[in-house]
Write a protein that holds these residues in place. Structure first.
Motif, short mmCIF file in Angstrom:
data_model
loop_
_atom_site.label_atom_id
_atom_site.label_comp_id
_atom_site.label_asym_id
_atom_site.label_seq_id
_atom_site.Cartn_x
_atom_site.Cartn_y
_atom_site.Cartn_z
N LEU A 131 15.05 -5.72 -19.24
CA LEU A 131 16.36 -6.31 -18.88
C LEU A 131 16.76 -7.81 -18.73
O LEU A 131 17.61 -8.12 -19.43
CB LEU A 131 16.83 -5.61 -17.79
N THR A 132 16.01 -8.51 -18.47
CA THR A 132 16.39 -9.65 -17.66
C THR A 132 15.02 -10.93 -18.86
O THR A 132 14.09 -10.51 -17.98
CB THR A 132 17.07 -10.54 -16.83
N ASP A 133 14.97 -11.89 -18.75
CA ASP A 133 14.12 -13.12 -18.96
C ASP A 133 13.31 -13.07 -18.31
O ASP A 133 11.65 -13.82 -18.36
CB ASP A 133 14.81 -14.06 -19.70
N SER A 134 13.80 -13.53 -16.93
CA SER A 134 13.65 -13.81 -15.75
C SER A 134 13.16 -12.80 -14.87
O SER A 134 11.64 -12.96 -14.01
CB SER A 134 14.93 -14.32 -14.59
N HIS A 135 13.09 -11.17 -15.37
CA HIS A 135 11.76 -10.73 -14.59
C HIS A 135 11.39 -9.24 -15.80
O HIS A 135 11.48 -7.85 -15.55
CB HIS A 135 12.90 -9.83 -13.48
N PRO A 136 10.49 -9.17 -17.12
CA PRO A 136 10.85 -8.58 -17.58
C PRO A 136 8.86 -7.92 -17.38
O PRO A 136 8.18 -9.40 -16.45
CB PRO A 136 9.86 -9.55 -19.03
N PRO A 137 8.32 -7.15 -17.59
CA PRO A 137 7.58 -6.62 -16.79
C PRO A 137 6.01 -7.26 -17.67
O PRO A 137 6.92 -7.99 -18.55
CB PRO A 137 7.13 -4.76 -17.63
N ARG A 138 5.23 -6.78 -16.64
CA ARG A 138 3.72 -8.01 -17.08
C ARG A 138 3.06 -7.37 -16.39
O ARG A 138 2.99 -6.83 -14.82
CB ARG A 138 4.39 -9.19 -16.88
N GLY A 139 2.25 -8.08 -16.58
CA GLY A 139 0.31 -8.34 -15.90
C GLY A 139 -0.57 -9.24 -16.71
O GLY A 139 -0.48 -9.41 -17.94
N ALA A 140 -1.46 -9.52 -16.06
CA ALA A 140 -2.47 -10.77 -15.63
C ALA A 140 -3.05 -10.56 -14.59
O ALA A 140 -2.84 -9.32 -13.86
CB ALA A 140 -1.27 -11.63 -15.55
N THR A 141 -5.08 -10.97 -14.88
CA THR A 141 -6.01 -11.22 -14.31
C THR A 141 -6.05 -12.15 -14.06
O THR A 141 -5.13 -12.81 -13.94
CB THR A 141 -7.37 -10.69 -15.37
N LEU A 142 -6.35 -11.95 -12.66
CA LEU A 142 -7.19 -13.63 -11.58
C LEU A 142 -8.47 -14.27 -12.90
O LEU A 142 -8.43 -13.96 -14.36
CB LEU A 142 -8.32 -13.43 -11.13
N PRO A 143 -9.11 -15.38 -12.54
CA PRO A 143 -9.42 -15.72 -13.45
C PRO A 143 -10.91 -15.21 -14.39
O PRO A 143 -11.67 -15.13 -12.54
CB PRO A 143 -9.78 -17.16 -13.81
N LEU A 144 -11.39 -14.80 -15.03
CA LEU A 144 -12.38 -14.11 -15.35
C LEU A 144 -13.45 -14.68 -15.91
O LEU A 144 -12.98 -15.50 -17.33
CB LEU A 144 -11.90 -12.10 -15.74
N ASP A 145 -14.46 -14.31 -16.30
CA ASP A 145 -15.95 -15.13 -17.58
C ASP A 145 -15.22 -15.01 -18.45
O ASP A 145 -14.56 -13.77 -18.70
CB ASP A 145 -17.42 -14.42 -16.81
N GLY A 146 -15.34 -15.19 -19.90
CA GLY A 146 -14.52 -14.95 -21.00
C GLY A 146 -14.67 -13.77 -21.51
O GLY A 146 -13.73 -12.78 -22.29
N PRO A 147 -16.35 -13.48 -21.72
CA PRO A 147 -15.89 -11.29 -22.47
C PRO A 147 -15.50 -11.18 -20.25
O PRO A 147 -14.60 -9.66 -22.06
CB PRO A 147 -17.60 -11.46 -22.68
N GLU A 148 -15.65 -11.19 -20.14
CA GLU A 148 -14.85 -9.74 -19.23
C GLU A 148 -13.25 -9.40 -19.23
O GLU A 148 -12.61 -9.04 -19.81
CB GLU A 148 -14.98 -10.59 -17.28
N ALA A 149 -12.54 -11.03 -19.21
CA ALA A 149 -10.92 -11.09 -19.65
C ALA A 149 -10.89 -10.98 -21.28
O ALA A 149 -9.62 -10.05 -21.46
CB ALA A 149 -11.06 -13.10 -19.25
N LYS A 150 -11.58 -11.30 -22.64
CA LYS A 150 -11.46 -10.31 -23.51
C LYS A 150 -10.97 -8.96 -23.16
O LYS A 150 -10.45 -7.64 -23.64
CB LYS A 150 -12.21 -10.78 -24.27
N TYR A 151 -12.56 -8.33 -22.40
CA TYR A 151 -11.97 -7.01 -21.99
C TYR A 151 -11.11 -6.35 -21.69
O TYR A 151 -10.33 -5.58 -22.22
CB TYR A 151 -14.07 -6.50 -20.85
N GLU A 152 -10.40 -7.42 -20.21
CA GLU A 152 -8.55 -6.52 -19.84
C GLU A 152 -7.93 -7.40 -21.06
O GLU A 152 -7.29 -6.21 -20.74
CB GLU A 152 -8.85 -7.67 -17.85
N LEU A 153 -7.41 -7.57 -21.88
CA LEU A 153 -7.39 -7.94 -23.06
C LEU A 153 -7.28 -6.75 -23.91
O LEU A 153 -5.60 -6.85 -24.19
CB LEU A 153 -6.95 -9.31 -23.45
N ILE A 154 -8.18 -6.17 -24.02
CA ILE A 154 -8.31 -5.30 -25.39
C ILE A 154 -7.29 -4.59 -24.09
O ILE A 154 -6.51 -2.93 -25.14
CB ILE A 154 -9.84 -5.61 -25.80
N ARG A 155 -7.65 -3.96 -23.33
CA ARG A 155 -7.43 -2.87 -22.52
C ARG A 155 -6.09 -3.01 -22.00
O ARG A 155 -5.67 -1.35 -22.46
CB ARG A 155 -8.33 -2.82 -21.15
N TYR A 156 -5.60 -3.74 -22.00
CA TYR A 156 -4.10 -4.15 -22.15
C TYR A 156 -3.25 -4.04 -23.24
O TYR A 156 -2.42 -2.78 -23.20
CB TYR A 156 -3.72 -5.73 -22.09
#
Length: 202
Positions: A131-156
């Motif tokens: 509804l506003t640029d300051s509070h859009p829906p979002r999600g993020a992980t903590l820093p992860l090893d590259g393959p694990e971060a790619k896994y989480e991004l594919i899940r997103y």
């Protein structure tokens, strides 16, 4: 004979498999990908008397359906639907967590396809329309090893692109292009798909 998930079998990588007992007989299914061609397959294991006899002594399975279009994304999507259908047809193999587990297996497979040249830690995230640029829906992980971060991004990506609304805007990519961007990423990446911004970031 048992073939482990992640191993090669007659040119196919076993992406996922499931086998269950029903009234004294075991039935099973498996999902495979040929990484050299982009083809996917759904196989029905042999009915048997244990968890270990779904493949015969030569590693063969009972029946299969192959998806060989010149479009790996389409092959993957069709194979996932067929995998669900086959599991429902095999007594007691399908359960309420089937869809989630199958998509997790595909994400894990795709995330490890292109290795990182050096170890790297990145966060995976998404930013949606709000509804506003300051509070859009979002999600993020903590820093992860590259393959694990790619896994989480594919899940997103799997979760956010299931909605029917398709938002076209300048600079956006198709779902097929989005998957390729994530699979091939070896560092930070940022793109928009269906009105959602996805990223890997240090």
């Amino acid at each position: 004979m048992r073939i482990k998930t992640g191993e090669q079998q007659q040119g196919w990588t076993v992406v996922d498999q499931a086998r269950r007992e029903w009234r004294g007989s075991f039935e099973g299914v498996w999902l495979g990908a040929d990484e050299s061609t982009g083809h996917w397959m759904v196989g029905r294991q042999h009915d048997g008397r244990s968890m270990d006899d779904g493949f015969d002594t030569n590693g063969n399975w009972s029946t299969s359906r192959q998806f060989r279009e010149n479009n790996e994304y389409l092959n993957m999507r069709r194979a996932l639907a067929a995998y669900d259908e086959e599991a429902r047809g095999a007594s007691d193999v399908w359960n309420g967590m089937w869809d989630q587990r199958a998509h997790e297996a595909v994400a894990r497979h795709l995330a490890h396809r292109v290795p990182f040249p050096t170890p790297v830690q990145v966060s995976a995230g998404w930013i949606g329309r709000g509804l506003t640029d300051s509070h859009p829906p979002r999600g993020a992980t903590l820093p992860l090893d590259g393959p694990e971060a790619k896994y989480e991004l594919i899940r997103y990506l799997q979760g956010r692109t299931r909605f029917d609304e398709i938002v076209a805007e300048a600079g956006s990519v198709s779902e097929q292009e989005a998957y390729q961007l994530v699979i091939n990423a070896t560092g930070p990446v940022r793109f928009v798909c269906r009105g959602v911004t996805f990223y890997l970031s240090k």
